[in-house]
Design a protein around this motif. Structure first.
Motif, PDB file in Angstrom:
ATOM      1  N   ILE A 148     -24.104 -20.621 -76.867  1.00 18.27           N
ATOM      2  CA  ILE A 148     -25.344 -20.942 -76.137  1.00 18.27           C
ATOM      3  C   ILE A 148     -25.660 -22.436 -76.304  1.00 18.27           C
ATOM      4  CG2 ILE A 148     -27.858 -20.560 -76.091  1.00 18.27           C
ATOM      5  CD1 ILE A 148     -27.315 -17.645 -76.941  1.00 18.27           C
ATOM      6  N   GLU A 149     -25.540 -22.913 -77.518  1.00 17.11           N
ATOM      7  CA  GLU A 149     -25.887 -24.317 -77.784  1.00 17.11           C
ATOM      8  C   GLU A 149     -24.923 -25.282 -77.099  1.00 17.11           C
ATOM      9  OE1 GLU A 149     -25.938 -24.073 -82.101  1.00 17.11           O
ATOM     10  OE2 GLU A 149     -28.130 -24.151 -82.082  1.00 17.11           O
ATOM     11  N   THR A 150     -23.633 -24.960 -77.157  1.00 18.86           N
ATOM     12  CA  THR A 150     -22.640 -25.853 -76.552  1.00 18.86           C
ATOM     13  C   THR A 150     -22.839 -25.897 -75.038  1.00 18.86           C
ATOM     14  OG1 THR A 150     -21.133 -25.107 -78.260  1.00 18.86           O
ATOM     15  CG2 THR A 150     -20.142 -26.311 -76.450  1.00 18.86           C
ATOM     16  N   TYR A 151     -23.072 -24.733 -74.448  1.00 14.02           N
ATOM     17  CA  TYR A 151     -23.187 -24.649 -72.996  1.00 14.02           C
ATOM     18  C   TYR A 151     -24.447 -25.352 -72.500  1.00 14.02           C
ATOM     19  CZ  TYR A 151     -22.531 -22.561 -68.385  1.00 14.02           C
ATOM     20  OH  TYR A 151     -22.320 -22.370 -67.043  1.00 14.02           O
ATOM     21  N   THR A 152     -25.564 -25.102 -73.193  1.00 13.71           N
ATOM     22  CA  THR A 152     -26.839 -25.639 -72.702  1.00 13.71           C
ATOM     23  C   THR A 152     -27.147 -27.028 -73.258  1.00 13.71           C
ATOM     24  OG1 THR A 152     -28.086 -24.642 -74.522  1.00 13.71           O
ATOM     25  CG2 THR A 152     -27.867 -23.327 -72.519  1.00 13.71           C
ATOM     26  N   GLU A 153     -26.463 -27.395 -74.330  1.00 11.33           N
ATOM     27  CA  GLU A 153     -26.717 -28.662 -75.051  1.00 11.33           C
ATOM     28  C   GLU A 153     -28.131 -28.697 -75.637  1.00 11.33           C
ATOM     29  OE1 GLU A 153     -24.466 -32.200 -73.184  1.00 11.33           O
ATOM     30  OE2 GLU A 153     -24.988 -30.906 -71.501  1.00 11.33           O
ATOM     31  N   ILE A 154     -28.653 -27.513 -75.952  1.00 15.17           N
ATOM     32  CA  ILE A 154     -29.979 -27.393 -76.568  1.00 15.17           C
ATOM     33  C   ILE A 154     -29.815 -26.584 -77.867  1.00 15.17           C
ATOM     34  CG2 ILE A 154     -32.378 -26.602 -76.269  1.00 15.17           C
ATOM     35  CD1 ILE A 154     -31.614 -28.615 -74.130  1.00 15.17           C
ATOM     36  N   PRO A 155     -30.413 -27.034 -78.969  1.00 20.19           N
ATOM     37  CA  PRO A 155     -30.257 -26.284 -80.220  1.00 20.19           C
ATOM     38  C   PRO A 155     -31.059 -24.984 -80.233  1.00 20.19           C
ATOM     39  CG  PRO A 155     -31.746 -28.141 -80.542  1.00 20.19           C
ATOM     40  CD  PRO A 155     -31.208 -28.259 -79.142  1.00 20.19           C
ATOM     41  N   VAL A 156     -30.500 -23.989 -80.890  1.00 21.89           N
ATOM     42  CA  VAL A 156     -31.254 -22.751 -81.133  1.00 21.89           C
ATOM     43  C   VAL A 156     -32.034 -22.976 -82.427  1.00 21.89           C
ATOM     44  CG1 VAL A 156     -31.081 -20.298 -81.696  1.00 21.89           C
ATOM     45  CG2 VAL A 156     -29.567 -21.290 -79.955  1.00 21.89           C
ATOM     46  N   THR A 157     -33.357 -23.054 -82.321  1.00 20.73           N
ATOM     47  CA  THR A 157     -34.160 -23.403 -83.495  1.00 20.73           C
ATOM     48  C   THR A 157     -34.770 -22.183 -84.179  1.00 20.73           C
ATOM     49  OG1 THR A 157     -35.967 -23.847 -82.001  1.00 20.73           O
ATOM     50  CG2 THR A 157     -34.751 -25.748 -82.764  1.00 20.73           C
ATOM     51  N   MET A 158     -34.852 -21.083 -83.449  1.00 17.92           N
ATOM     52  CA  MET A 158     -35.371 -19.849 -84.044  1.00 17.92           C
ATOM     53  C   MET A 158     -34.577 -18.673 -83.489  1.00 17.92           C
ATOM     54  SD  MET A 158     -39.515 -20.364 -83.758  1.00 17.92           S
ATOM     55  CE  MET A 158     -40.030 -18.971 -84.705  1.00 17.92           C
ATOM     56  N   PHE A 159     -34.590 -17.581 -84.209  1.00 20.95           N
ATOM     57  CA  PHE A 159     -33.974 -16.355 -83.691  1.00 20.95           C
ATOM     58  C   PHE A 159     -34.720 -15.166 -84.266  1.00 20.95           C
ATOM     59  CE2 PHE A 159     -31.858 -17.282 -87.652  1.00 20.95           C
ATOM     60  CZ  PHE A 159     -31.712 -16.042 -88.262  1.00 20.95           C
TER      61      PHE A 159
END
Ligand code: IMP
Length: 404
Positions: free
Chosen positions: A377-388
């Motif tokens: 998800i992060e590589t594709y969107t170039e946005i970090p996952v900050t919570m889950f």
């Protein structure tokens, strides 16, 4: 000016309520900026389930002031019922309605019956926003003056004689009287909330902007015409709360580990296999199964669509993503993720599944398969996952966002 916006990155029901709930205790204001009773947030507090429709999730916390912003359309009768029922269970604290918010009137609800070709929630949302755009709507601020209210009702009845007559509003006097009891209840709650929030921001107060619906339901940038009538995207925050872009220190997109959609319209990664769809949707025996909080309708479910998610990231300028419901995929041997479209069909990358996530409290403790999922998800969107999140309870949301 510490303001954070929480925005649905898919078609709504991404788990925004849970994320807002996890941040609300740090907030001074929680402001809903769009939509109305079409939204429904389910929040589990100490195994007690709360479902809110109009009320911002801030009501579940002692600290923040809750605001129903000027971009909302509110049914005052169901709002009153919702607030009174809520008060029987806990104290909602301070709560205000923006003077600019529009009132969902009986003829709006009648005109939305059946849901039409869009499959709406039938709460009168679209017809109310139509009256607003036609400049014949009634705003909450209009309720405080008899003269202003009469003038506005006169204009409405003149512009829409048939639909107002269909609910018995054949004269200004009748319409005026029909609003009397609810006016008394509502008037003390109506404020210039935009000014209040702007002042709060100047004083360094923390403001959480709580989205309803999701990016793909945005009237301009979603899957037109199968969408709602407001702007759940970033632009809607400013218009709906009465603040400038300087109010936003962080914008976070909430994304479910798979996708769901209620109502009609395109859904490229929809799972059409009944057994697999049921596996993701659940039977309805749990409060968090994929059935509409507002209507009880079974949600359509599908795999995560990264093409769609990337679009949501670009439209909203997310600073971080919050990935919810990872636990629902637990136990699947294989998980599919759509990485491109070919001739209108999804192209999937198969990912290995994962097991039980109970008890995991930090990202580094997640199984390597989940980490690979988040990294894709992060590589594709170039946005970090900050919570889950790994479950419906308050205690099962991890990570943090920055207030700046
Ligand atoms: P409306 O907002 O009731 O006019 O419905 C328009 C479309 O948006 C329909 O497809 C609804 O199912 C969908 N919708 C509205 N609110 C929500 C929500 O909170 N979650 C998911 N879908 C929603």
């Amino acid at each position: 000016m510490p303001g954070i916006a929480i925005i649905g990155a898919q078609w709504g029901d991404e788990g925004k309520g849970k994320v807002v709930d996890s941040l609300a205790s740090q907030s001074d204001f929680v402001v809903r900026y769009s939509g109305g009773a079409n939204a429904g947030h389910t929040v589990v507090v100490d195994s007690e389930v709360f479902k809110v429709h109009h009320l911002p999730v801030g009501v579940l916390h002692d600290g923040p002031v809750s605001v129903l912003g000027g971009g909302m359309v509110i049914d005052p009768w169901t709002f009153r019922d919702e607030l009174e029922n809520f008060k029987k269970r806990r104290d909602p604290g301070e709560i205000y309605i923006a003077q600019e918010a529009h009132i969902v009137l009986p003829h709006n609800k009648k005109n939305d019956e059946g849901g039409g070709f869009v499959g709406t929630t039938g709460r009168g949302i679209g017809p109310c926003y139509s009256d607003k755009a036609r400049r014949v709507g009634i705003r909450f601020g209009d309720l405080s003056s008899d003269a202003v209210l009469r003038e506005r009702l006169g204009r409405l009845i003149e512009a829409k004689p048939n639909s107002t007559a269909a609910v018995g509003w054949t004269s200004v006097d009748i319409a005026f009287d029909a609003l009397t009891d609810v006016r008394e209840y509502i008037n003390p709650l109506v404020k210039d909330t935009g000014a209040m929030v702007r002042q709060g921001l100047k004083e360094g107060k923390k403001v959480l902007f709580e989205g309803g619906q999701g990016t793909m339901l945005d009237l301009s940038y979603g899957t037109y015409p199968y969408l709602t009538s407001s702007h759940p995207t970033i632009g809607g925050v400013l218009v709906g709360a009465g603040v400038s872009h300087k109010a936003l220190n962080g914008v976070y997109g909430i994304v479910k580990a798979f996708t769901s959609r209620v109502g009609h319209g395109p859904f490229i990664t929809e799972i059409l296999d009944d057994d697999m769809a049921l596996r993701l949707r659940g039977t309805g025996s749990n409060q968090w199964d994929e059935y509409g909080t507002t209507t009880g309708r079974p949600r359509r479910v599908g795999w995560l669509d990264l093409v769609q998610l990337k679009y949501a990231c670009d439209i909203n300028g997310f600073d971080g993503l919050v990935v919810t419901k990872l636990d629902v995929l637990s136990g699947l041997e294989q998980v599919k993720v759509c990485t491109s479209y070919k001739k209108g069909q999804p192209v999937y990358q198969d990912m290995p599944g994962w097991g039980n996530l109970k008890g995991i409290e930090k990202r580094s403790a997640l199984p390597k398969e989940v980490l690979a999922y988040l990294e894709l998800i992060e590589t594709y969107t170039e946005i970090p996952v900050t919570m889950f999140s790994t479950g419906p309870k308050r205690s099962e949301t991890f990570g943090e966002v920055s207030w700046g």
